[in-house]
Design a protein around this motif. Sequence first.
Motif, PDB file in Angstrom:
ATOM      1  N   LEU A   1       2.849   2.011   6.128  1.00 54.40           N
ATOM      2  CA  LEU A   1       3.982   2.789   6.628  1.00 54.40           C
ATOM      3  C   LEU A   1       3.664   4.278   6.602  1.00 54.40           C
ATOM      4  CD1 LEU A   1       7.056   1.040   4.968  1.00 54.40           C
ATOM      5  CD2 LEU A   1       6.571   1.183   7.416  1.00 54.40           C
ATOM      6  N   PRO A   2       4.204   5.049   7.524  1.00 52.78           N
ATOM      7  CA  PRO A   2       3.972   6.497   7.525  1.00 52.78           C
ATOM      8  C   PRO A   2       4.366   7.130   6.190  1.00 52.78           C
ATOM      9  CG  PRO A   2       5.034   5.829   9.564  1.00 52.78           C
ATOM     10  CD  PRO A   2       5.034   4.621   8.667  1.00 52.78           C
ATOM     11  N   GLU A   3       3.663   8.189   5.816  1.00 52.52           N
ATOM     12  CA  GLU A   3       3.925   8.871   4.552  1.00 52.52           C
ATOM     13  C   GLU A   3       5.364   9.372   4.467  1.00 52.52           C
ATOM     14  OE1 GLU A   3       2.257  12.803   2.170  1.00 52.52           O
ATOM     15  OE2 GLU A   3       0.981  11.822   3.653  1.00 52.52           O
TER      16      GLU A   3
ATOM     17  N   ASP B   1       0.808  -1.220   0.000  1.00 53.46           N
ATOM     18  CA  ASP B   1       0.000   0.000   0.000  1.00 53.46           C
ATOM     19  C   ASP B   1       0.841   1.270   0.000  1.00 53.46           C
ATOM     20  OD1 ASP B   1      -2.141  -1.648  -0.043  1.00 53.46           O
ATOM     21  OD2 ASP B   1      -2.824  -1.256   1.994  1.00 53.46           O
ATOM     22  N   SER B   2       2.143   1.151   0.165  1.00 52.86           N
ATOM     23  CA  SER B   2       3.007   2.329   0.057  1.00 52.86           C
ATOM     24  C   SER B   2       3.072   2.771  -1.404  1.00 52.86           C
ATOM     25  CB  SER B   2       4.419   2.004   0.548  1.00 52.86           C
ATOM     26  OG  SER B   2       4.425   1.723   1.931  1.00 52.86           O
ATOM     27  N   GLN B   3       3.028   4.083  -1.622  1.00 48.31           N
ATOM     28  CA  GLN B   3       3.013   4.583  -2.997  1.00 48.31           C
ATOM     29  C   GLN B   3       4.284   4.206  -3.756  1.00 48.31           C
ATOM     30  OE1 GLN B   3       0.907   8.432  -3.904  1.00 48.31           O
ATOM     31  NE2 GLN B   3       1.417   8.830  -1.767  1.00 48.31           N
ATOM     32  N   THR B   4       5.425   4.219  -3.070  1.00 49.77           N
ATOM     33  CA  THR B   4       6.667   3.878  -3.751  1.00 49.77           C
ATOM     34  C   THR B   4       6.773   2.377  -4.020  1.00 49.77           C
ATOM     35  OG1 THR B   4       7.742   3.979  -1.568  1.00 49.77           O
ATOM     36  CG2 THR B   4       8.083   5.842  -3.071  1.00 49.77           C
ATOM     37  N   LYS B   5       5.764   1.613  -3.604  1.00 45.40           N
ATOM     38  CA  LYS B   5       5.683   0.212  -4.000  1.00 45.40           C
ATOM     39  C   LYS B   5       4.687   0.053  -5.138  1.00 45.40           C
ATOM     40  CE  LYS B   5       4.772  -4.295  -4.131  1.00 45.40           C
ATOM     41  NZ  LYS B   5       3.791  -4.901  -5.041  1.00 45.40           N
ATOM     42  N   HIS B   6       3.390   0.224  -4.853  1.00 53.32           N
ATOM     43  CA  HIS B   6       2.398  -0.170  -5.860  1.00 53.32           C
ATOM     44  C   HIS B   6       2.383   0.722  -7.097  1.00 53.32           C
ATOM     45  CE1 HIS B   6      -0.311   2.575  -3.387  1.00 53.32           C
ATOM     46  NE2 HIS B   6      -0.559   2.997  -4.594  1.00 53.32           N
ATOM     47  N   MET B   7       2.705   2.000  -6.943  1.00 55.43           N
ATOM     48  CA  MET B   7       2.682   2.884  -8.112  1.00 55.43           C
ATOM     49  C   MET B   7       3.828   2.604  -9.072  1.00 55.43           C
ATOM     50  SD  MET B   7       1.508   6.619  -6.639  1.00 55.43           S
ATOM     51  CE  MET B   7       1.818   7.386  -8.224  1.00 55.43           C
ATOM     52  N   PHE B   8       4.900   2.006  -8.585  1.00 64.66           N
ATOM     53  CA  PHE B   8       6.085   1.792  -9.407  1.00 64.66           C
ATOM     54  C   PHE B   8       6.311   0.311  -9.695  1.00 64.66           C
ATOM     55  CE2 PHE B   8       6.406   5.857  -7.369  1.00 64.66           C
ATOM     56  CZ  PHE B   8       6.885   6.678  -8.374  1.00 64.66           C
ATOM     57  N   ASP B   9       6.403  -0.484  -8.650  1.00 66.22           N
ATOM     58  CA  ASP B   9       6.596  -1.929  -8.800  1.00 66.22           C
ATOM     59  C   ASP B   9       5.469  -2.535  -9.641  1.00 66.22           C
ATOM     60  OD1 ASP B   9       6.044  -4.718  -8.163  1.00 66.22           O
ATOM     61  OD2 ASP B   9       7.392  -4.583  -6.465  1.00 66.22           O
ATOM     62  N   ASN B  10       4.227  -2.289  -9.259  1.00 68.04           N
ATOM     63  CA  ASN B  10       3.095  -2.919  -9.935  1.00 68.04           C
ATOM     64  C   ASN B  10       2.935  -2.409 -11.365  1.00 68.04           C
ATOM     65  OD1 ASN B  10       2.863  -3.764  -7.301  1.00 68.04           O
ATOM     66  ND2 ASN B  10       0.681  -3.372  -7.132  1.00 68.04           N
ATOM     67  N   ARG B  11       3.095  -1.108 -11.552  1.00 66.38           N
ATOM     68  CA  ARG B  11       2.866  -0.536 -12.876  1.00 66.38           C
ATOM     69  C   ARG B  11       4.071  -0.737 -13.798  1.00 66.38           C
ATOM     70  NH1 ARG B  11       1.287   5.762 -13.607  1.00 66.38           N
ATOM     71  NH2 ARG B  11       2.492   5.786 -11.688  1.00 66.38           N
TER      72      ARG B  11
ATOM     73  N   ALA C   1       9.957  -1.434   6.901  1.00 67.21           N
ATOM     74  CA  ALA C   1       8.801  -1.968   7.631  1.00 67.21           C
ATOM     75  C   ALA C   1       9.264  -2.850   8.787  1.00 67.21           C
ATOM     76  CB  ALA C   1       7.895  -2.753   6.692  1.00 67.21           C
ATOM     77  N   GLY C   2      10.340  -3.624   8.550  1.00 67.55           N
ATOM     78  CA  GLY C   2      10.878  -4.425   9.639  1.00 67.55           C
ATOM     79  C   GLY C   2      11.346  -3.568  10.803  1.00 67.55           C
ATOM     80  N   GLU C   3      12.028  -2.487  10.466  1.00 69.35           N
ATOM     81  CA  GLU C   3      12.482  -1.554  11.503  1.00 69.35           C
ATOM     82  C   GLU C   3      11.287  -0.914  12.212  1.00 69.35           C
ATOM     83  OE1 GLU C   3      15.834   1.910  11.724  1.00 69.35           O
ATOM     84  OE2 GLU C   3      14.340   2.113  10.131  1.00 69.35           O
ATOM     85  N   TYR C   4      10.264  -0.551  11.451  1.00 68.91           N
ATOM     86  CA  TYR C   4       9.068   0.069  12.022  1.00 68.91           C
ATOM     87  C   TYR C   4       8.382  -0.872  13.012  1.00 68.91           C
ATOM     88  CZ  TYR C   4       4.401   2.210  12.150  1.00 68.91           C
ATOM     89  OH  TYR C   4       3.214   2.776  12.557  1.00 68.91           O
ATOM     90  N   ILE C   5       8.297  -2.141  12.653  1.00 67.16           N
ATOM     91  CA  ILE C   5       7.679  -3.123  13.547  1.00 67.16           C
ATOM     92  C   ILE C   5       8.463  -3.232  14.847  1.00 67.16           C
ATOM     93  CG2 ILE C   5       7.255  -5.605  13.848  1.00 67.16           C
ATOM     94  CD1 ILE C   5       6.557  -5.590  10.794  1.00 67.16           C
TER      95      ILE C   5
ATOM     96  N   VAL D   1       8.002   7.885   5.292  1.00 66.93           N
ATOM     97  CA  VAL D   1       8.866   6.817   4.781  1.00 66.93           C
ATOM     98  C   VAL D   1       8.824   6.811   3.258  1.00 66.93           C
ATOM     99  CG1 VAL D   1       9.248   4.324   4.703  1.00 66.93           C
ATOM    100  CG2 VAL D   1       8.624   5.422   6.864  1.00 66.93           C
ATOM    101  N   ASP D   2       7.617   6.901   2.692  1.00 66.63           N
ATOM    102  CA  ASP D   2       7.466   7.006   1.239  1.00 66.63           C
ATOM    103  C   ASP D   2       8.270   8.177   0.681  1.00 66.63           C
ATOM    104  OD1 ASP D   2       6.110   5.113  -0.235  1.00 66.63           O
ATOM    105  OD2 ASP D   2       4.135   5.950   0.132  1.00 66.63           O
ATOM    106  N   THR D   3       8.156   9.309   1.341  1.00 68.55           N
ATOM    107  CA  THR D   3       8.843  10.522   0.897  1.00 68.55           C
ATOM    108  C   THR D   3      10.357  10.344   0.916  1.00 68.55           C
ATOM    109  OG1 THR D   3       7.019  11.884   1.721  1.00 68.55           O
ATOM    110  CG2 THR D   3       9.105  12.989   1.305  1.00 68.55           C
ATOM    111  N   ASP D   4      10.861   9.728   1.978  1.00 67.95           N
ATOM    112  CA  ASP D   4      12.302   9.509   2.088  1.00 67.95           C
ATOM    113  C   ASP D   4      12.810   8.587   0.982  1.00 67.95           C
ATOM    114  OD1 ASP D   4      12.500  11.137   4.278  1.00 67.95           O
ATOM    115  OD2 ASP D   4      12.522   9.523   5.760  1.00 67.95           O
ATOM    116  N   ILE D   5      12.052   7.521   0.716  1.00 69.99           N
ATOM    117  CA  ILE D   5      12.457   6.579  -0.319  1.00 69.99           C
ATOM    118  C   ILE D   5      12.489   7.271  -1.682  1.00 69.99           C
ATOM    119  CG2 ILE D   5      11.706   4.527  -1.608  1.00 69.99           C
ATOM    120  CD1 ILE D   5      10.701   3.416   1.093  1.00 69.99           C
ATOM    121  N   ALA D   6      11.439   8.045  -1.972  1.00 72.06           N
ATOM    122  CA  ALA D   6      11.382   8.760  -3.250  1.00 72.06           C
ATOM    123  C   ALA D   6      12.526   9.773  -3.369  1.00 72.06           C
ATOM    124  CB  ALA D   6      10.037   9.459  -3.400  1.00 72.06           C
ATOM    125  N   SER D   7      12.833  10.434  -2.261  1.00 67.43           N
ATOM    126  CA  SER D   7      13.896  11.435  -2.262  1.00 67.43           C
ATOM    127  C   SER D   7      15.258  10.805  -2.552  1.00 67.43           C
ATOM    128  CB  SER D   7      13.932  12.162  -0.913  1.00 67.43           C
ATOM    129  OG  SER D   7      14.985  13.099  -0.861  1.00 67.43           O
TER     130      SER D   7
END
Length: 417
Positions: free
Chosen positions: A379-381, A175-185, A361-365, A383-389
């Motif tokens: 995951l918090p937004e 459900d993280s944007q940097t996963k489904h928007m990129f990996d899936n598409r 996510a492992g660290e977050y848990i 995290v998505d922002t950091d990955i994209a950055s």
Amino acid sequence: MDYDIRDIGLAEKGRLRAEWAEREMPVLRTIKERFAKEKPLEGIKLAGCLHITAETANLAHTLAAAGADLTLCASNPLSTQDDIAAHLVESGIPIFAIKDEDEKTYFDHMSATVDTGPQITMDDGADVVAMLHKDKTHLLKDVIGGMEETTTGVIRLKALHGEGKLAYPIVAVNDSQTKHMFDNRYGTGQSSLDGIIRATNLLITGKTVVTIGYGWCGKGFAMRAKGMGAHTIVCEVDPVKALEAVMDGHQVMSMDEACKLGDIFLTVTGGMKAVDGKHFENMKDGAVVANSGHFNIEINVKALEEMSEAKREVRDFVDEYTLEDGRKVFLLAQGRLINLGAAEGHPPSVMDMSFANQALAGEYIMKNHSKLDPGVYTLPEAVDTDIASIKLGAMGMSYDVLTKEQDVYLNSWEVGT
């Protein structure tokens, strides 16, 4: 160390392929460097059920650098890359996975992985979670959390939670944007076509390609097929997604109509029997059918077998079914994931973001499990922002930052026109 792989002698080949993939995974590399210093998963038993690929090897090395006691099995009987499995075993990570293993071996491998008594689970389709909740409930007491990689898995987890049976918190990495928007598409779009082409050596240009399902994966595949010169048709059950497909330049119709027109069919629905017996009855002679949904139930292979007079393997990963009237239908990779069965899965630059989400996510848990009730979390937004950055920086790209004045304006109501 207990493990079960095809051939440890393939380890050097696997090491080189993992290194090649790592070149395209700068986000995960950055996380690994930090994890090696901070050890956020020190001593934690982690059981993962993932596709054992070159990209997954780099995730495994990242989790090991974090201190995790990691064991992995395959999440699909056809998706294991045997040289990667050998490389990981040589690296000290137990692997239970062999490409083209039968169904019994597949579940035996999963059982061996779960029997390590994990504190954190990492799933690609929720099979480990299902096994823990159905057959190995005595191990649930030690589990503090988990991660899920796929749309299909998230659907299963939400159903389990909806019944009040989910025993621990799980992060829906998908459900993280940097996963489904990129990996899936982008990942599924390219790798599914790659698998079809490797298996068949067909020219896509001029073919009528039918995409069944227009979620992120379907969007990516239809877009790539159209870009290669195919005549594209989309089949959908959701009117909004069907309308989007029309606006994206595809023909849209029911599968009952499309089955008569298509040269190549790909299912990406997450559901079952998207291609059924009635569709095979109306397909052209020579139709090619493949699946990129997580499980192989999207194509009713049993119905195809029952209505066929003969079956033979004509190429690697290509089974020819001869119907009673002489027409031939070609099923790719036994109806399992075509991109991992006949090809190598998603490119590493895409999995870089997906597996960055897994690692974080492992660290977050670890940091938050005591505050989380059983349920499905995102995951918090930030995290998505950091990955994209990090990804943008690695690509040599920059982006704008709001001024203080702009930020105040966008987050207030006082200032109008």
